[in-house]
Design an enzyme around this catalytic site. Sequence first.
Site, PDB file in Angstrom:
ATOM      1  N   HIS A 132      42.162  32.418  38.678  1.00 52.69           N
ATOM      2  CA  HIS A 132      41.397  32.928  39.819  1.00 52.69           C
ATOM      3  C   HIS A 132      40.486  34.043  39.328  1.00 52.69           C
ATOM      4  O   HIS A 132      40.872  34.842  38.468  1.00 52.69           O
ATOM      5  CB  HIS A 132      42.348  33.469  40.897  1.00 52.69           C
ATOM      6  CG  HIS A 132      41.709  34.434  41.843  1.00 52.69           C
ATOM      7  ND1 HIS A 132      41.863  35.804  41.728  1.00 52.69           N
ATOM      8  CD2 HIS A 132      40.897  34.237  42.910  1.00 52.69           C
ATOM      9  CE1 HIS A 132      41.184  36.403  42.688  1.00 52.69           C
ATOM     10  NE2 HIS A 132      40.597  35.482  43.419  1.00 52.69           N
ATOM     11  N   ASN A 171      37.221  36.731  41.046  1.00 59.12           N
ATOM     12  CA  ASN A 171      36.427  37.105  42.196  1.00 59.12           C
ATOM     13  C   ASN A 171      35.668  38.379  41.890  1.00 59.12           C
ATOM     14  O   ASN A 171      36.223  39.311  41.294  1.00 59.12           O
ATOM     15  CB  ASN A 171      37.347  37.313  43.419  1.00 59.12           C
ATOM     16  CG  ASN A 171      36.607  37.859  44.621  1.00 59.12           C
ATOM     17  OD1 ASN A 171      36.457  39.076  44.781  1.00 59.12           O
ATOM     18  ND2 ASN A 171      36.153  36.968  45.473  1.00 59.12           N
TER      19      ASN A 171
END
Length: 304
Positions: free
Chosen positions: A108, A110
Amino acid sequence: MTATATASTIKAYLQDLQHRIVAALEGVDGKSFLTDSWERPEGGGGISRIIEEGNVFERGGVGFSHVMGKNLPPSAAANRPEIAGREWEAMGVSLVLHPRNPYAPTVHMNVRFFVAKADGQNQEPVWWFGGGMDLTPYYGFAEDATHFHRSCRDALAPFGDELHPRFKKWCDEYFYLKHRKEARGVGGIFFDDFNALPLDESFALMRSVGDGFIGAYLPILELRKDTPYGERERDFQAYRRGRYVEFNLVFDRGTLFGLQSGGRTESILMSMPPVVKWRYDWQPPDGSPEARLYSDFLPHKEWI
């Protein structure tokens, strides 16, 4: 010195980052990502780049969004109650990749920018950056975790030696399933509400994190994506993916913000793995490779 970064330059960077990451991932997978552009009725929109049933990725999404609204959602004002109800603007790139091979970890990343607009004559706009990346293996390799954490450290190094230990600890504490008393993976870095540096320097820090992702993850993916595996490994991968779902739906602030702000559900939930299993009170056999994930990789530790 006057800041040169503006919302438009930050947006342009984020759109280019999405393009560069997708191009790199397509080079590994050999299959193209679909493009899904969307608009948000309350203001703004985004572009979701999706791959499903690829050669390497069972599912993956790299999303860009730029949204705005009249009233700040509760999840965004949780740490700053004084800005609740203000007009706001948010933009970012968020990705989750689920390789098919159980030896290749889920990842992940971000990076995002948020501003609460000025509200009245005596209040200034409030802005901050956030982001990070974390690695979620199913079968752990110490050299992979070390490489990933070293890449995270190197991305932050130009902005002060104190940031990596702080953001590493923040990641360990954030990506933690309290009801399970276990980490989601081996961590990485996480930061939010960051405006400790001037705007231009804070933007540069966010860029360094975003730009560092490809070098942090792709060497691990290339090394593990062709490892032979069988049904046992796939079964354990599906079981552990259940933890990913639990975290995203119960704890993840980005998911909560997206849903509370009227975001596009398909794009918000594109992080979900495609095949997941739950079992009642299952424990891995002692001494098994699966047990090593719990004993050697999920407990918080210093990897570099």
